[in-house]
Scaffold this motif. Sequence first.
Motif, PDB file in Angstrom:
ATOM      1  N   GLU A 215      67.473  61.330 -25.907  1.00  0.00           N
ATOM      2  CA  GLU A 215      68.623  62.081 -26.409  1.00  0.00           C
ATOM      3  C   GLU A 215      68.278  62.779 -27.721  1.00  0.00           C
ATOM      4  OE1 GLU A 215      72.416  63.662 -26.307  1.00  0.00           O
ATOM      5  OE2 GLU A 215      71.351  62.503 -24.766  1.00  0.00           O
ATOM      6  N   LEU A 216      67.465  62.132 -28.548  1.00  0.00           N
ATOM      7  CA  LEU A 216      67.045  62.749 -29.799  1.00  0.00           C
ATOM      8  C   LEU A 216      66.212  63.999 -29.526  1.00  0.00           C
ATOM      9  CD1 LEU A 216      66.872  62.645 -32.894  1.00  0.00           C
ATOM     10  CD2 LEU A 216      64.850  61.169 -32.649  1.00  0.00           C
ATOM     11  N   ARG A 217      65.365  63.962 -28.513  1.00  0.00           N
ATOM     12  CA  ARG A 217      64.576  65.147 -28.158  1.00  0.00           C
ATOM     13  C   ARG A 217      65.472  66.291 -27.698  1.00  0.00           C
ATOM     14  NH1 ARG A 217      61.195  61.061 -25.782  1.00  0.00           N
ATOM     15  NH2 ARG A 217      59.291  60.796 -27.012  1.00  0.00           N
ATOM     16  N   LYS A 218      66.481  65.976 -26.922  1.00  0.00           N
ATOM     17  CA  LYS A 218      67.399  67.018 -26.448  1.00  0.00           C
ATOM     18  C   LYS A 218      68.120  67.688 -27.614  1.00  0.00           C
ATOM     19  CE  LYS A 218      68.299  64.838 -21.954  1.00  0.00           C
ATOM     20  NZ  LYS A 218      69.313  64.186 -21.096  1.00  0.00           N
ATOM     21  N   LEU A 219      68.581  66.868 -28.543  1.00  0.00           N
ATOM     22  CA  LEU A 219      69.288  67.417 -29.702  1.00  0.00           C
ATOM     23  C   LEU A 219      68.341  68.218 -30.605  1.00  0.00           C
ATOM     24  CD1 LEU A 219      71.700  64.584 -30.925  1.00  0.00           C
ATOM     25  CD2 LEU A 219      72.335  66.843 -30.096  1.00  0.00           C
ATOM     26  N   SER A 220      67.107  67.736 -30.737  1.00  0.00           N
ATOM     27  CA  SER A 220      66.177  68.342 -31.692  1.00  0.00           C
ATOM     28  C   SER A 220      65.567  69.634 -31.184  1.00  0.00           C
ATOM     29  CB  SER A 220      65.056  67.350 -32.020  1.00  0.00           C
ATOM     30  OG  SER A 220      65.581  66.144 -32.540  1.00  0.00           O
ATOM     31  N   TRP A 221      65.631  69.893 -29.890  1.00  0.00           N
ATOM     32  CA  TRP A 221      64.965  71.078 -29.336  1.00  0.00           C
ATOM     33  C   TRP A 221      65.478  72.349 -29.994  1.00  0.00           C
ATOM     34  CZ3 TRP A 221      64.523  75.735 -27.137  1.00  0.00           C
ATOM     35  CH2 TRP A 221      63.378  76.020 -26.388  1.00  0.00           C
ATOM     36  N   SER A 222      66.757  72.421 -30.248  1.00  0.00           N
ATOM     37  CA  SER A 222      67.343  73.624 -30.839  1.00  0.00           C
ATOM     38  C   SER A 222      67.414  73.550 -32.357  1.00  0.00           C
ATOM     39  CB  SER A 222      68.750  73.857 -30.271  1.00  0.00           C
ATOM     40  OG  SER A 222      69.579  72.739 -30.493  1.00  0.00           O
ATOM     41  N   GLY A 223      66.640  72.642 -32.961  1.00  0.00           N
ATOM     42  CA  GLY A 223      66.586  72.550 -34.416  1.00  0.00           C
ATOM     43  C   GLY A 223      67.188  71.260 -34.933  1.00  0.00           C
ATOM     44  N   ILE A 224      66.583  70.733 -35.991  1.00  0.00           N
ATOM     45  CA  ILE A 224      67.029  69.476 -36.601  1.00  0.00           C
ATOM     46  C   ILE A 224      67.645  69.789 -37.953  1.00  0.00           C
ATOM     47  CG2 ILE A 224      66.314  67.187 -37.403  1.00  0.00           C
ATOM     48  CD1 ILE A 224      63.902  67.410 -35.546  1.00  0.00           C
ATOM     49  N   PRO A 225      68.840  69.261 -38.248  1.00  0.00           N
ATOM     50  CA  PRO A 225      69.415  69.480 -39.588  1.00  0.00           C
ATOM     51  C   PRO A 225      68.471  68.967 -40.664  1.00  0.00           C
ATOM     52  CG  PRO A 225      71.058  68.573 -38.098  1.00  0.00           C
ATOM     53  CD  PRO A 225      69.748  68.512 -37.373  1.00  0.00           C
ATOM     54  N   LYS A 226      68.369  69.703 -41.752  1.00  0.00           N
ATOM     55  CA  LYS A 226      67.413  69.352 -42.802  1.00  0.00           C
ATOM     56  C   LYS A 226      67.692  67.979 -43.406  1.00  0.00           C
ATOM     57  CE  LYS A 226      70.175  72.155 -45.989  1.00  0.00           C
ATOM     58  NZ  LYS A 226      70.192  73.371 -46.810  1.00  0.00           N
ATOM     59  N   GLN A 227      68.981  67.545 -43.361  1.00  0.00           N
ATOM     60  CA  GLN A 227      69.321  66.261 -43.979  1.00  0.00           C
ATOM     61  C   GLN A 227      68.696  65.083 -43.245  1.00  0.00           C
ATOM     62  OE1 GLN A 227      71.401  68.666 -43.129  1.00  0.00           O
ATOM     63  NE2 GLN A 227      72.801  69.160 -44.800  1.00  0.00           N
ATOM     64  N   VAL A 228      68.412  65.219 -41.949  1.00  0.00           N
ATOM     65  CA  VAL A 228      67.867  64.097 -41.164  1.00  0.00           C
ATOM     66  C   VAL A 228      66.495  64.418 -40.598  1.00  0.00           C
ATOM     67  CG1 VAL A 228      70.151  63.199 -40.563  1.00  0.00           C
ATOM     68  CG2 VAL A 228      69.084  64.912 -39.095  1.00  0.00           C
ATOM     69  N   ARG A 229      65.913  65.551 -40.976  1.00  0.00           N
ATOM     70  CA  ARG A 229      64.612  65.953 -40.405  1.00  0.00           C
ATOM     71  C   ARG A 229      63.501  64.948 -40.703  1.00  0.00           C
ATOM     72  NH1 ARG A 229      64.196  71.379 -41.781  1.00  0.00           N
ATOM     73  NH2 ARG A 229      64.763  72.073 -39.675  1.00  0.00           N
ATOM     74  N   PRO A 230      63.380  64.402 -41.926  1.00  0.00           N
ATOM     75  CA  PRO A 230      62.270  63.466 -42.176  1.00  0.00           C
ATOM     76  C   PRO A 230      62.261  62.276 -41.226  1.00  0.00           C
ATOM     77  CG  PRO A 230      63.245  64.179 -44.253  1.00  0.00           C
ATOM     78  CD  PRO A 230      64.135  64.702 -43.169  1.00  0.00           C
ATOM     79  N   ILE A 231      63.387  61.600 -41.069  1.00  0.00           N
ATOM     80  CA  ILE A 231      63.419  60.433 -40.190  1.00  0.00           C
ATOM     81  C   ILE A 231      63.270  60.850 -38.730  1.00  0.00           C
ATOM     82  CG2 ILE A 231      65.948  60.501 -40.255  1.00  0.00           C
ATOM     83  CD1 ILE A 231      63.731  57.425 -39.632  1.00  0.00           C
ATOM     84  N   ALA A 232      63.820  62.010 -38.361  1.00  0.00           N
ATOM     85  CA  ALA A 232      63.697  62.478 -36.972  1.00  0.00           C
ATOM     86  C   ALA A 232      62.242  62.784 -36.635  1.00  0.00           C
ATOM     87  CB  ALA A 232      64.569  63.713 -36.763  1.00  0.00           C
ATOM     88  N   TRP A 233      61.514  63.419 -37.544  1.00  0.00           N
ATOM     89  CA  TRP A 233      60.104  63.721 -37.292  1.00  0.00           C
ATOM     90  C   TRP A 233      59.290  62.437 -37.140  1.00  0.00           C
ATOM     91  CZ3 TRP A 233      57.428  68.437 -39.988  1.00  0.00           C
ATOM     92  CH2 TRP A 233      58.040  69.619 -39.548  1.00  0.00           C
ATOM     93  N   LYS A 234      59.576  61.450 -37.960  1.00  0.00           N
ATOM     94  CA  LYS A 234      58.826  60.190 -37.868  1.00  0.00           C
ATOM     95  C   LYS A 234      59.075  59.482 -36.544  1.00  0.00           C
ATOM     96  CE  LYS A 234      58.891  59.564 -42.887  1.00  0.00           C
ATOM     97  NZ  LYS A 234      59.456  58.794 -44.022  1.00  0.00           N
ATOM     98  N   LEU A 235      60.295  59.604 -36.034  1.00  0.00           N
ATOM     99  CA  LEU A 235      60.606  58.998 -34.736  1.00  0.00           C
ATOM    100  C   LEU A 235      59.983  59.792 -33.588  1.00  0.00           C
ATOM    101  CD1 LEU A 235      64.359  58.100 -35.355  1.00  0.00           C
ATOM    102  CD2 LEU A 235      62.550  56.466 -34.847  1.00  0.00           C
ATOM    103  N   LEU A 236      60.116  61.110 -33.635  1.00  0.00           N
ATOM    104  CA  LEU A 236      59.617  61.947 -32.545  1.00  0.00           C
ATOM    105  C   LEU A 236      58.092  61.916 -32.451  1.00  0.00           C
ATOM    106  CD1 LEU A 236      61.977  65.039 -32.995  1.00  0.00           C
ATOM    107  CD2 LEU A 236      62.021  63.391 -31.115  1.00  0.00           C
TER     108      LEU A 236
END
Length: 526
Positions: A215-236
Amino acid sequence: MASDGGRKQFWKRSGAKVPGSIQHVYGAQHPPFDPLLHGTLIKTGSKPPTTPVKLKKVSTFQEFESNTSDAWDLGDDDDELLAIAAENLNTEVVMETAHKVIQNHSKLQEQHKLQEEQLQEEKQVESAELSSIAYGDNRLVKSVSEGHTSSSSDNASENSSMQRSQSLPQTSTPPLVSGMTDHNTSVTPALTEREASRLDKFKQLLAGPNTDLEELRKLSWSGIPKQVRPIAWKLLSGYLPANVDRRESTLQRKRKEYFAFVEQYYDSRNDENHQDTYRQIHIDIPRMSPEVLRLQPKVTEIFERILFIWAIRHPASGYVQGINDLVTPFFVVFVCEYIGDSMFNWLEEEEVENFDVSSLPEEVLQNIEADSFWCMSKLLDGIQDNYTFAQPGIQKKVKMLEELVSRIDEQVHRHLDQHEVKYLQFAFRWMNNLLMREVPLRCTIRLWDTYQSEPEGFSHFHLYVCAAFLVRWRKKILEEKDFQELLIFLQNLPTIHWGNEEVSVLLAEAYRLKFAFADAPNHYKK
């Protein structure tokens, strides 16, 4: 004459209504008769006439005025009006009412100022809240002042405020763009309804006990909000586990592991076996693209350690020119994790180079360095054949790009071939640096949001992005009629003003090409 007499007799007939008869019209110009005002015009006891009455012609205007009354003429005396107002209004009541209105207005202004101050305070602590969501209750950054225990909660809050103020960027370097305000005092623009909704979805997903990576990949495909990008990148990237309870321990273990490598290998950089590798790294770091933080000694030191340790641990490829660029996006995004929104605002306004990295605490810099190393290692694990001897991965991808463009835009392909422009002459860098030298850093970060959301984003989807990128410039390419001009244009594409909109269009076209050709590799072969 007979006809004239008939007409006269016609109007003397009974008063019954006939078509076309004249009726009274009441309106602004013809008000209804008022017996009180027009008593002299109607006889007492007589029935109002049903047909218009021809008035006696007034000889002069004075006679007309004397026989005409107007509603506005009643009580028209100014003194009389003032007397009525004085009788009906009390001066004390009027002053008291006016005073209350002024007081209410002042209170509303004070409330509005308080609300603005509260909003600013909420934005300042937002990064701390996101850290607690991502990593649990334990804080990753601890300043020296937090190391000392304090019995007072007020002292603790003061220490936290001092820590945040110390981590904010310094303004010793003037902004490159004249007229820009200090980013330390600027207020982050309010999110749109759509942006706020997307941010809430990411927060809810990351706050769960086990993050759904699909689900995180689906949400992130069209861009990740800058406020949560660091943790999202580490997970992805696979650096952090999906389980929230395991993240803090994983971070501590991996960071210790990295600095154990540094302690074990970094002193050997001047040995005969490794000095060529270290010398090449030392030469390439000042060439980093874009010009982000590259002149700062602290950044140079961090990048040298990251690249040298990676080269020592991957002897099959070792260090290859271009790998140094791949550290930059991770490093910049993870720096933003510790300094809040100001860095992201600088990214949008191309003022990143003004930030003094050395102003961050040493422990924070160590965390950023270790996290950047591991995330870059995860990326390179999927494209390592790009950097082994003779770089066969890049050679293969450039050939595939040529075949793909020949099918999707044969005219552009023939034009390049006609002027003897080889794809390796411009597309090699596109594959080697993942387009980092072709687009601004903000666009690279947005591209990597999608690359990390794709199953093989850096190794496979990047091919279709490059194809869409080349075809985007078809009009200008077809206009160039000279080898030199074509090559200069393809190596210096005008993307300096690109933003999220252009990148989103590029990614959408790349996805369309992938959908058409990815599952049919022979389809794009002639």
